[in-house]
Every structure is written in structure tokens, then in C-alpha cells.
Design a protein around this motif. Structure first.
Motif, PDB file in Angstrom:
ATOM      1  N   GLY A 205      45.438  40.904  30.180  1.00 54.31           N
ATOM      2  CA  GLY A 205      45.688  40.472  31.546  1.00 54.31           C
ATOM      3  C   GLY A 205      44.506  39.707  32.126  1.00 54.31           C
TER       4      GLY A 205
ATOM      5  N   ASP B 178      54.573  40.875  46.716  1.00 53.12           N
ATOM      6  CA  ASP B 178      55.117  41.683  45.618  1.00 53.12           C
ATOM      7  C   ASP B 178      53.983  42.116  44.682  1.00 53.12           C
ATOM      8  OD1 ASP B 178      56.658  42.934  43.752  1.00 53.12           O
ATOM      9  OD2 ASP B 178      57.934  41.201  43.289  1.00 53.12           O
TER      10      ASP B 178
ATOM     11  N   ARG C  83      53.466  44.980  43.234  1.00 54.69           N
ATOM     12  CA  ARG C  83      53.898  45.759  42.073  1.00 54.69           C
ATOM     13  C   ARG C  83      54.198  44.853  40.878  1.00 54.69           C
ATOM     14  NH1 ARG C  83      58.596  50.101  42.940  1.00 54.69           N
ATOM     15  NH2 ARG C  83      56.914  50.936  44.238  1.00 54.69           N
ATOM     16  N   THR C  84      54.938  43.762  41.132  1.00 50.97           N
ATOM     17  CA  THR C  84      55.257  42.829  40.048  1.00 50.97           C
ATOM     18  C   THR C  84      54.002  42.156  39.509  1.00 50.97           C
ATOM     19  OG1 THR C  84      57.476  42.414  40.922  1.00 50.97           O
ATOM     20  CG2 THR C  84      56.554  40.742  39.454  1.00 50.97           C
TER      21      THR C  84
ATOM     22  N   LEU D 148      50.879  43.347  39.485  1.00 52.05           N
ATOM     23  CA  LEU D 148      50.098  44.295  38.686  1.00 52.05           C
ATOM     24  C   LEU D 148      50.755  44.543  37.332  1.00 52.05           C
ATOM     25  CD1 LEU D 148      49.041  46.877  41.416  1.00 52.05           C
ATOM     26  CD2 LEU D 148      47.615  45.146  40.332  1.00 52.05           C
ATOM     27  N   LYS D 149      52.081  44.607  37.327  1.00 50.31           N
ATOM     28  CA  LYS D 149      52.794  44.789  36.051  1.00 50.31           C
ATOM     29  C   LYS D 149      52.542  43.604  35.128  1.00 50.31           C
ATOM     30  CE  LYS D 149      57.298  45.824  34.004  1.00 50.31           C
ATOM     31  NZ  LYS D 149      57.103  44.875  32.885  1.00 50.31           N
ATOM     32  N   ALA D 150      52.531  42.393  35.714  1.00 45.33           N
ATOM     33  CA  ALA D 150      52.265  41.201  34.901  1.00 45.33           C
ATOM     34  C   ALA D 150      50.878  41.277  34.270  1.00 45.33           C
ATOM     35  CB  ALA D 150      52.392  39.948  35.770  1.00 45.33           C
TER      36      ALA D 150
ATOM     37  N   ARG E  25      49.141  44.008  33.600  1.00 47.09           N
ATOM     38  CA  ARG E  25      49.141  45.064  32.567  1.00 47.09           C
ATOM     39  C   ARG E  25      49.902  44.626  31.314  1.00 47.09           C
ATOM     40  NH1 ARG E  25      50.823  48.885  37.041  1.00 47.09           N
ATOM     41  NH2 ARG E  25      48.877  49.560  38.038  1.00 47.09           N
ATOM     42  N   ASP E  26      50.840  43.698  31.501  1.00 46.62           N
ATOM     43  CA  ASP E  26      51.602  43.187  30.358  1.00 46.62           C
ATOM     44  C   ASP E  26      50.852  42.079  29.619  1.00 46.62           C
ATOM     45  OD1 ASP E  26      53.653  44.922  30.876  1.00 46.62           O
ATOM     46  OD2 ASP E  26      54.917  43.458  31.905  1.00 46.62           O
TER      47      ASP E  26
ATOM     48  N   ARG F 207      49.571  39.180  31.005  1.00 43.54           N
ATOM     49  CA  ARG F 207      49.852  37.836  31.489  1.00 43.54           C
ATOM     50  C   ARG F 207      48.700  37.309  32.347  1.00 43.54           C
ATOM     51  NH1 ARG F 207      54.920  36.041  30.630  1.00 43.54           N
ATOM     52  NH2 ARG F 207      54.734  34.530  32.318  1.00 43.54           N
TER      53      ARG F 207
ATOM     54  N   GLY G 170      45.093  46.436  37.558  1.00 40.43           N
ATOM     55  CA  GLY G 170      45.818  45.707  36.534  1.00 40.43           C
ATOM     56  C   GLY G 170      45.127  45.690  35.193  1.00 40.43           C
TER      57      GLY G 170
END
Length: 304
Positions: free
Chosen positions: A122, A180, A182-183, A185-187, A189-190, A192, A230
Motif C-alpha cells: 500500500g 469514504d 473505509r474504502t 484504508l481497504k485499498a 491494505r490491499d 493499492r 492502512g
């Protein structure tokens, strides 16, 4: 994150002027690059004379940030910044509509290896509100999938065209609404890359006062929080318009070391220092129209 969809409501008469403006912009962007630069500069000159309020904001910011400059040099810098702003209007169309093969002819990269070395990890990509912001993101996005934080436009037609243009940078590029978290932070962690610009005044909440060009400025602490939550590296990148109509230089810096720290104020100051360093390279290309010092410490008078 809502999927991008074309709506029949976009044909309503209230949007006809929007379509007309976008059509004129598209046509101008088909011209040779040198013509685009010339016409854009002309638009900037018009904006300078018509935009009295925005001109006052730019004048105030430049006086605060460059007190060492004589008044005539400050005034000249304000004018050049408006010329750059006018060029950016058409560069936005270039970013959205030019074929990638045409864009590629006008870019030089420095430090691309820093992002390549962070593949599948990330990255919080620190951007800045230069007038070249849109074209810089497109140039970088041709090589890397970037999720861009953005604020939804009130005009749904313009918002649709803006999102479509930005998501066209790379096959897997996405836009994430600014709220957004949440989205976003998910990106991270994924693994990105998330485009994020922390160089504006977002109010006293979630901000601390630290120097920016020697002036106390409300600065978000979210940069270090996002990096920590993240589990992301923080990378500064910038772009500048090259002289002589030669295109653009996109610079990607090494990841910030020892970031985030345990001191959010120190982290915010460090980010400000990175941003200031990039602005000093091409101060006329920065977007001085924003009220960067709108929020003042308690007891201080308003600056605008």
C-alpha cells in the motif's frame, strides 16, 4: 463507492450549457500542444482580470509565503499563477481525452523506480494542488493503477465526465469519495496506490497548527493516521510544466523514512515541509486560489 453510470437525466435542458462547455473544451484539446498552451495562457489572463476575489486570495497567499520578494515580483508571480491556471483548464481535457500514445510524448519521469519497488504494498501518494494536478495524475496513471480521492461535483454531468476521465488513466484506476475513509484504508491494505492531497485548509477538526512557509497553518493529521491504519508507505510526488512547450516532468520521491512517527504534529510539519519544497521549485504553477490560511489560531484576525 458507486459504480459509474450514464443517466438519461443528463439530457435535460438544464445541462445543455454544461455539455456545450465540455464540447468546446474537447474541441480545443484537439489542437496542437503549442496552441493549447497559448490559448490556455490567454484564458488565464482573462481570469486574472475578471476574478477579483480569487486574485485577492492569491495576492494574500503569496505575500504571506514570499515576504522576501519585492511587491512588484509578488504581483508578477500572481499574474503568472493565473496564466498557469488558464493552461490547466485545457490540460484537464488533455488528461481526460487525449490518447495515451499522445500523452506519452510529453512526459519525463524521475524516480519511477520508487513506486515499482513498492509493488503490492500500500502506498499513500502525497500530491499537491498544483495547476498541473490533473495532467500529472494522468501521466502517472498511465503506468500505475491509482485510486484517487475526490470530492463529488454538484453538477452530475460534470461529475460523470470527471470520473470517467480519471478512471481512464489506467484499466484498474478507481475514484474514491473523499469521505469514504473505509474504502480508502481497504485499498491501502490491499496493496493499492491511493492519491491524496493534504495541502488545503480543512478546518480546525482533525488539524494542528504547524508552519507552512513560516505561517501557522491548520494542517490535517490524517496523513500519518492513514499511513498507520492502512499499513502504507508514504510517497511524495509532484509534476511541473517544462519551459519551451516541452511537456512535463513527473517526479516520484523515495518513501518517507520513519513515517508515521508517534508525534502527529511533527508528521504534519514534515508533510508541509515536503510540500513547500516542491512549491518553491515552480511557485507560479501552484494553485494559490485556495484560502490555505483560512483557519486561524484562537485570537488571530482573519487573513482574507
Amino acid at each position: 463507492m458507486e459504480p459509474l453510470k450514464f443517466s438519461k437525466q443528463f439530457f435535460h435542458p438544464r445541462f445543455w450549457l454544461t455539455w456545450l462547455g465540455l464540447g468546446v473544451m474537447w474541441l480545443l484539446c484537439q489542437l496542437p500542444y503549442t496552441w493549447i498552451q497559448f490559448i490556455g495562457k490567454g484564458l488565464g489572463k482573462v481570469a486574472y482580470y475578471l476574478g477579483k476575489q480569487r486574485r485577492h486570495i492569491a495576492e494574500t497567499n503569496i505575500k504571506l509565503c514570499f515576504p522576501e520578494l519585492p511587491s512588484d515580483e509578488q504581483a508578477a508571480l500572481v499574474k503568472r499563477s493565473f496564466h498557469s491556471l488558464g493552461i490547466s483548464m485545457l490540460e484537464t481535457g488533455m488528461a481526460w481525452w487525449w490518447p495515451k500514445s499522445r500523452l506519452a510524448k510529453y512526459v519525463v519521469f524521475e524516480g519511477k523506480e520508487h513506486l515499482e519497488a513498492l509493488k503490492d504494498q500500500g502506498v499513500l501518494l502525497i500530491a499537491m494542488h498544483f495547476t498541473t494536478l490533473e495532467i500529472g495524475a494522468a501521466l502517472l496513471g498511465m503506468h500505475f493503477p491509482i485510486d484517487g480521492m475526490y470530492r463529488k461535483h454538484k453538477n452530475p454531468v460534470f461529475d460523470y465526465i470527471q470520473r470517467r476521465g480519471r478512471e481512464n488513466y489506467h484499466p484498474s484506476s478507481r475514484t474514491i469519495p473523499r469521505k469514504d475513509i473505509r474504502t480508502m484504508l481497504k485499498a491501502l491494505r490491499d496493496g493499492r496506490i491511493v492519491w491524496y492531497a493534504p495541502d488545503q485548509d480543512y478546518g480546525p477538526k482533525q488539524s494542528v497548527f504547524v508552519p507552512f512557509f513560516g505561517v501557522q497553518a491548520a494542517t490535517v493529521t490524517a496523513t500519518s493516521k492513514f499511513a498507520r491504519m492502512g499499513k502504507a508507505k508514504v510517497v511524495v510526488f509532484s509534476q511541473q510544466r517544462l519551459p519551451g512547450n516541452k511537456g512535463y516532468l513527473v517526479t516520484i520521491h523515495p518513501p518517507l523514512s520513519d513515517f508515521p512517527s508517534k508525534d502527529e504534529a511533527a508528521d504534519a510539519l514534515r508533510v508541509n515541509q515536503c510540500i513547500e519544497q516542491e512549491i518553491r521549485k515552480k511557485p507560479d504553477q501552484y494553485m494559490w486560489l485556495h484560502r490555505r490560511f483560512k483557519t486561524r489560531p484562537e485570537g488571530e484576525a482573519k487573513l482574507y
